[in-house]
Design a protein around this motif. Structure first.
Motif, PDB file in Angstrom:
ATOM      1  N   CYS A 123      -7.955 -25.375  11.227  1.00  0.00           N
ATOM      2  CA  CYS A 123      -7.944 -26.831  11.101  1.00  0.00           C
ATOM      3  C   CYS A 123      -9.183 -27.445  11.745  1.00  0.00           C
ATOM      4  CB  CYS A 123      -6.680 -27.410  11.747  1.00  0.00           C
ATOM      5  SG  CYS A 123      -5.152 -27.082  10.833  1.00  0.00           S
ATOM      6  N   THR A 124      -9.593 -26.900  12.888  1.00  0.00           N
ATOM      7  CA  THR A 124     -10.784 -27.418  13.561  1.00  0.00           C
ATOM      8  C   THR A 124     -12.023 -27.204  12.700  1.00  0.00           C
ATOM      9  OG1 THR A 124      -9.787 -26.974  15.726  1.00  0.00           O
ATOM     10  CG2 THR A 124     -12.176 -27.294  15.663  1.00  0.00           C
ATOM     11  N   GLU A 125     -12.112 -26.043  12.056  1.00  0.00           N
ATOM     12  CA  GLU A 125     -13.240 -25.772  11.160  1.00  0.00           C
ATOM     13  C   GLU A 125     -13.284 -26.764  10.005  1.00  0.00           C
ATOM     14  OE1 GLU A 125     -12.573 -21.789   9.941  1.00  0.00           O
ATOM     15  OE2 GLU A 125     -13.172 -20.905  11.872  1.00  0.00           O
ATOM     16  N   LYS A 126     -12.122 -27.255   9.597  1.00  0.00           N
ATOM     17  CA  LYS A 126     -12.042 -28.193   8.483  1.00  0.00           C
ATOM     18  C   LYS A 126     -12.234 -29.645   8.926  1.00  0.00           C
ATOM     19  CE  LYS A 126     -11.224 -25.222   5.208  1.00  0.00           C
ATOM     20  NZ  LYS A 126     -12.210 -25.024   4.122  1.00  0.00           N
ATOM     21  N   GLY A 127     -12.458 -29.853  10.214  1.00  0.00           N
ATOM     22  CA  GLY A 127     -12.740 -31.200  10.695  1.00  0.00           C
ATOM     23  C   GLY A 127     -11.641 -31.848  11.509  1.00  0.00           C
ATOM     24  N   LEU A 128     -10.558 -31.116  11.808  1.00  0.00           N
ATOM     25  CA  LEU A 128      -9.507 -31.673  12.644  1.00  0.00           C
ATOM     26  C   LEU A 128     -10.037 -31.961  14.047  1.00  0.00           C
ATOM     27  CD1 LEU A 128      -6.260 -32.040  13.089  1.00  0.00           C
ATOM     28  CD2 LEU A 128      -6.499 -29.847  14.266  1.00  0.00           C
ATOM     29  N   LYS A 129      -9.668 -33.115  14.571  1.00  0.00           N
ATOM     30  CA  LYS A 129      -9.938 -33.442  15.964  1.00  0.00           C
ATOM     31  C   LYS A 129      -8.598 -33.657  16.643  1.00  0.00           C
ATOM     32  CE  LYS A 129     -14.383 -35.603  14.857  1.00  0.00           C
ATOM     33  NZ  LYS A 129     -15.179 -36.863  14.854  1.00  0.00           N
ATOM     34  N   ALA A 130      -8.357 -32.927  17.719  1.00  0.00           N
ATOM     35  CA  ALA A 130      -7.029 -32.952  18.335  1.00  0.00           C
ATOM     36  C   ALA A 130      -7.125 -33.034  19.845  1.00  0.00           C
ATOM     37  CB  ALA A 130      -6.241 -31.702  17.939  1.00  0.00           C
ATOM     38  N   MET A 131      -6.215 -33.812  20.427  1.00  0.00           N
ATOM     39  CA  MET A 131      -6.082 -33.881  21.879  1.00  0.00           C
ATOM     40  C   MET A 131      -4.945 -32.986  22.363  1.00  0.00           C
ATOM     41  SD  MET A 131      -6.605 -37.951  22.740  1.00  0.00           S
ATOM     42  CE  MET A 131      -6.602 -37.640  24.519  1.00  0.00           C
ATOM     43  N   GLY A 132      -4.385 -32.175  21.434  1.00  0.00           N
ATOM     44  CA  GLY A 132      -3.269 -31.320  21.806  1.00  0.00           C
ATOM     45  C   GLY A 132      -3.387 -29.944  21.204  1.00  0.00           C
ATOM     46  N   SER A 133      -2.691 -28.977  21.805  1.00  0.00           N
ATOM     47  CA  SER A 133      -2.693 -27.595  21.341  1.00  0.00           C
ATOM     48  C   SER A 133      -1.260 -27.094  21.196  1.00  0.00           C
ATOM     49  CB  SER A 133      -3.443 -26.693  22.333  1.00  0.00           C
ATOM     50  OG  SER A 133      -4.804 -27.070  22.444  1.00  0.00           O
ATOM     51  N   PRO A 134      -1.044 -26.105  20.312  1.00  0.00           N
ATOM     52  CA  PRO A 134       0.309 -25.546  20.161  1.00  0.00           C
ATOM     53  C   PRO A 134       0.785 -24.896  21.455  1.00  0.00           C
ATOM     54  CG  PRO A 134      -1.144 -24.850  18.361  1.00  0.00           C
ATOM     55  CD  PRO A 134      -2.018 -25.465  19.404  1.00  0.00           C
ATOM     56  N   ALA A 135       2.048 -25.087  21.770  1.00  0.00           N
ATOM     57  CA  ALA A 135       2.654 -24.444  22.938  1.00  0.00           C
ATOM     58  C   ALA A 135       4.123 -24.216  22.634  1.00  0.00           C
ATOM     59  CB  ALA A 135       2.493 -25.305  24.184  1.00  0.00           C
ATOM     60  N   LEU A 136       4.736 -23.322  23.399  1.00  0.00           N
ATOM     61  CA  LEU A 136       6.145 -23.007  23.209  1.00  0.00           C
ATOM     62  C   LEU A 136       6.940 -23.649  24.326  1.00  0.00           C
ATOM     63  CD1 LEU A 136       7.760 -21.187  21.182  1.00  0.00           C
ATOM     64  CD2 LEU A 136       7.911 -19.542  23.044  1.00  0.00           C
ATOM     65  N   PHE A 137       7.911 -24.446  23.952  1.00  0.00           N
ATOM     66  CA  PHE A 137       8.729 -25.158  24.924  1.00  0.00           C
ATOM     67  C   PHE A 137      10.155 -24.633  24.865  1.00  0.00           C
ATOM     68  CE2 PHE A 137       5.196 -27.874  23.935  1.00  0.00           C
ATOM     69  CZ  PHE A 137       4.840 -28.428  25.154  1.00  0.00           C
ATOM     70  N   ALA A 138      10.789 -24.586  26.013  1.00  0.00           N
ATOM     71  CA  ALA A 138      12.113 -23.974  26.102  1.00  0.00           C
ATOM     72  C   ALA A 138      13.223 -24.982  25.895  1.00  0.00           C
ATOM     73  CB  ALA A 138      12.294 -23.316  27.466  1.00  0.00           C
ATOM     74  N   ALA A 139      14.374 -24.467  25.508  1.00  0.00           N
ATOM     75  CA  ALA A 139      15.573 -25.297  25.408  1.00  0.00           C
ATOM     76  C   ALA A 139      16.059 -25.631  26.799  1.00  0.00           C
ATOM     77  CB  ALA A 139      16.652 -24.547  24.638  1.00  0.00           C
ATOM     78  N   ALA A 140      16.698 -26.794  26.920  1.00  0.00           N
ATOM     79  CA  ALA A 140      17.222 -27.211  28.217  1.00  0.00           C
ATOM     80  C   ALA A 140      18.402 -28.144  28.010  1.00  0.00           C
ATOM     81  CB  ALA A 140      16.139 -27.922  29.027  1.00  0.00           C
ATOM     82  N   PRO A 141      19.301 -28.255  28.995  1.00  0.00           N
ATOM     83  CA  PRO A 141      20.403 -29.207  28.869  1.00  0.00           C
ATOM     84  C   PRO A 141      19.868 -30.617  28.704  1.00  0.00           C
ATOM     85  CG  PRO A 141      20.777 -27.687  30.680  1.00  0.00           C
ATOM     86  CD  PRO A 141      19.365 -27.478  30.226  1.00  0.00           C
ATOM     87  N   ALA A 142      20.527 -31.399  27.862  1.00  0.00           N
ATOM     88  CA  ALA A 142      20.081 -32.771  27.615  1.00  0.00           C
ATOM     89  C   ALA A 142      21.282 -33.697  27.665  1.00  0.00           C
ATOM     90  CB  ALA A 142      19.396 -32.867  26.251  1.00  0.00           C
ATOM     91  N   PRO A 143      21.570 -34.293  28.823  1.00  0.00           N
ATOM     92  CA  PRO A 143      22.769 -35.112  28.942  1.00  0.00           C
ATOM     93  C   PRO A 143      22.706 -36.437  28.218  1.00  0.00           C
ATOM     94  CG  PRO A 143      21.468 -35.215  30.958  1.00  0.00           C
ATOM     95  CD  PRO A 143      20.839 -34.168  30.082  1.00  0.00           C
ATOM     96  N   ASP A 144      21.515 -36.897  27.861  1.00  0.00           N
ATOM     97  CA  ASP A 144      21.426 -38.156  27.134  1.00  0.00           C
ATOM     98  C   ASP A 144      20.259 -38.107  26.182  1.00  0.00           C
ATOM     99  OD1 ASP A 144      19.076 -38.646  28.589  1.00  0.00           O
ATOM    100  OD2 ASP A 144      20.225 -39.620  30.190  1.00  0.00           O
ATOM    101  N   ALA A 145      20.107 -39.159  25.389  1.00  0.00           N
ATOM    102  CA  ALA A 145      19.087 -39.186  24.350  1.00  0.00           C
ATOM    103  C   ALA A 145      17.706 -39.080  24.925  1.00  0.00           C
ATOM    104  CB  ALA A 145      19.217 -40.471  23.514  1.00  0.00           C
ATOM    105  N   ALA A 146      17.480 -39.582  26.133  1.00  0.00           N
ATOM    106  CA  ALA A 146      16.143 -39.547  26.702  1.00  0.00           C
ATOM    107  C   ALA A 146      15.699 -38.138  26.993  1.00  0.00           C
ATOM    108  CB  ALA A 146      16.103 -40.372  27.991  1.00  0.00           C
TER     109      ALA A 146
END
Length: 593
Positions: A123-146
């Motif tokens: 994507c970068t070679e095609k001209g994408l400009k990004a302030m973020g990178s792929p990462a793996l995030f874990a599941a966690a308890p979520a007691p509310d919508a926030a």
């Protein structure tokens, strides 16, 4: 005295009000946030027009940015979703923590040999400009919508409480901020070249062949067949993107019949899911002649398994869950797949809401954040103000305490007999109808009556009104009629107290008694509809809870996540129906005294 920015925010809320929000509150108070979506859209609009709104004043810019920074707190969240603590991720990503960030918040970086890293390079070679990178995030308890994040990486990081009927889903991909993001920053700039649309599929060599076949294939069918082929083409222009996509999507559309029956039987979603799956099966059958023509004409290239039911389903789920409506030019809106943008996960309190219009100056999608995100935290966007039924059906997850969760009520029925013409006239005068009604939990701070819209109350009153009252209702002036029919069901001295001054006729004891009778009949009508929905929904919830108690949470890795998210979905349905029944029962008791 209100500042220029505060006044502009009030105007922006009004400008950004959606039909959905107007359904629930036809006369909103624009001096306060209307909804999470509306506030995000209003702030984004102000940032897009910051030069005009702030007129170059540093104090005005600071005030606007402070409003953006306080967005989550003003919507009632204890902390922004990206700051909710998450469990550490193990070696699934095959990489190290980025920059020493706490794994509980930053996730883990994908190693250089991963498909995600290859996607970013391409994507970068095609001209994408990004302030973020792929990462793996874990599941966690979520007691509310926030705390309930979920989405496009092919899973969810939320988990339910007692309603969950399976183990929490595995970690999911997301987009992590490489550096601090501020209000108005462009976190992604995706060039037009990277966008994949129905039109680009139709204009390809394969698309032209398919369009020439005398089968009457629509643009969507051509796009699905093209997708079945392109994902297997080693020299495809977007090969790096195809390689980065999940091998299976966990939506209701591709779940087994047994899993769907076990998870959704008795729920309001069951019929909709069956219809959607039936529609896809019919579309697949209609496309078979095209598959056969391609395999017969080019037997050395096209492989029969490319056109299997499983492959077709995968293509359909891809377009459903990753496709967005993009305005590429004035009046030209296309359904597009947007590589890299699909890494961002959904949240009701997102960083990004505007991401579907090609910027004429830069020639690409400018994905702009409206609120800040610290470096190393996950960046979220909003797929839309979707209920759990839509999220589960088309995206494969559901959110605990989803603030925009709703239950579709289904079409209301016109009473038999000769009063149909009068009732239809009253419905039109009140600006309502028989279809499109739904229920919700009252938002924080709202009265119990907020579980139902004024439009639904008006429809119920008209349908339940005794025939001898219809003539009197028709004689009322339009504004007075609408005020009478849309007022919340509530007790008042001698009967129903309608909004506004209704004149001596309505204020009389006879009119008050008639209003009370209408309210009692409307509440009874709606309670019958609630019973028809709540009894099977409660049975569905009990079945899923029994499954969880029996140890289904110990299922092997890779098992379907549908029971887990169905448990979250049906728990929300039961909560909404119970809240509505309590309100209606209280109103019916008051109206009968």
């Amino acid at each position: 005295m209100a500042s220029a920015v505060s006044k502009a925010l009030v105007n922006a809320r009004q400008k950004c009000l959606s039909e959905e929000e107007a359904y629930w509150d036809p006369k909103p108070d624009y001096s306060r946030p209307i909804s999470a979506r509306n506030e995000a859209a209003a702030l984004s609009w102000l940032l897009d027009h910051q030069a005009v709104v702030c007129r170059g004043g540093a104090a005005d810019v600071a005030e606007l940015h402070a409003l953006c920074a306080d967005y989550c707190a003003r919507l009632g969240a204890l902390a922004p979703p990206e700051q909710q603590r998450q469990q550490g991720v193990q070696a699934e990503a095959g990489g190290e923590e980025a920059g020493g960030e706490d794994a509980s918040s930053s996730g883990r970086t994908f190693e250089e040999a991963s498909a995600e890293a290859a996607l970013k390079r391409w994507c970068t070679e095609k001209g994408l400009k990004a302030m973020g990178s792929p990462a793996l995030f874990a599941a966690a308890p979520a007691p509310d919508a926030a705390a309930a994040a979920a989405g496009g990486g092919g899973g969810s990081s939320c988990s339910s409480g007692a309603a969950a009927a399976a183990a929490a889903p595995p970690p999911l991909r997301g987009l992590r901020a490489d550096s601090a993001v501020g209000p108005g920053d462009v976190v992604l700039h995706v060039p037009m070249e990277l966008l994949i649309s129905y039109e680009s599929a139709k204009e390809s060599d394969l698309g032209k062949v398919l369009a020439a076949l005398p089968l009457g294939l629509g643009d969507d069918s051509i796009a699905l067949i093209w997708t079945c082929v392109e994902r297997h083409e080693p020299e495809a222009a977007a090969a790096a993107w195809w390689a980065s996509l999940p091998q299976r999507f966990a939506t209701v559309l591709s779940a087994s019949d047994a899993d769907v029956e076990a998870a959704l039987a008795g729920s309001p979603l069951a019929a909709e899911a069956a219809e959607a799956r039936r529609h896809l099966a019919e579309a697949f059958e209609a496309s078979k002649p095209a598959f056969e023509s391609l395999c017969k004409a080019y037997p050395d290239y096209f492989q029969p398994h490319w056109f299997s039911w499983e492959s077709y389903l995968w293509a359909a789920e891809l377009w459903y869950s990753y496709g967005i409506q993009v305005q590429v030019a004035a009046g030209d809106i296309r359904t597009c797949l947007v590589p890299y943008l699909g890494l961002m996960n959904h949240h009701p309190l997102p960083h990004v809401v505007h991401f579907s219009k090609v910027d004429a100056a830069s020639g690409g999608l400018r994905v702009r954040a409206f609120r800040p995100c610290a470096a190393g935290r996950q960046l979220f966007l909003s797929y839309g103000p979707y209920s759990n039924s839509k999220l589960l059906l088309f995206y494969g997850f559901a959110l605990p305490d989803n603030p925009v969760d709703e239950v579709e009520l289904g079409p209301l029925q016109m009473p038999p007999g000769p009063t149909g013409t009068d009732r239809r006239g009253l419905l039109a005068a009140a600006g309502t109808g028989l279809e499109g009604h739904r229920l919700r939990l009252p938002p924080p701070g709202a009265p119990p009556s907020a579980c139902m819209s004024p439009s639904l109350l008006a429809a119920a009153r008209v349908l339940a009104a005794p025939p001898d009252q219809l003539k009197a209702l028709k004689a009322l002036p339009p504004a007075q009629l609408k005020a009478l029919l849309t007022a919340p069901l509530r007790p008042a001295a001698g009967g129903q107290a309608a909004a506004g001054k209704e004149g001596d006729a309505v204020a009389s004891a006879a009119a008050a008694a008639a209003a009370a009778a209408r309210d009692a009949a409307a509440a009874a009508l709606l309670l019958r509809r609630m019973a028809a929905l709540s009894e099977p929904a409660a049975a569905c919830a009990a079945r899923l809870q029994k499954r969880a108690a029996a140890g289904a949470a110990e299922e092997e890795e890779g098992a379907s996540t549908l029971p887990h998210f169905a448990g979250i979905y049906i728990s929300g349905v039961v909560d909404i129906l119970e809240a509505t029944q309590r309100y209606l029962s209280s109103a019916a008791a008051a109206a009968s005294t």
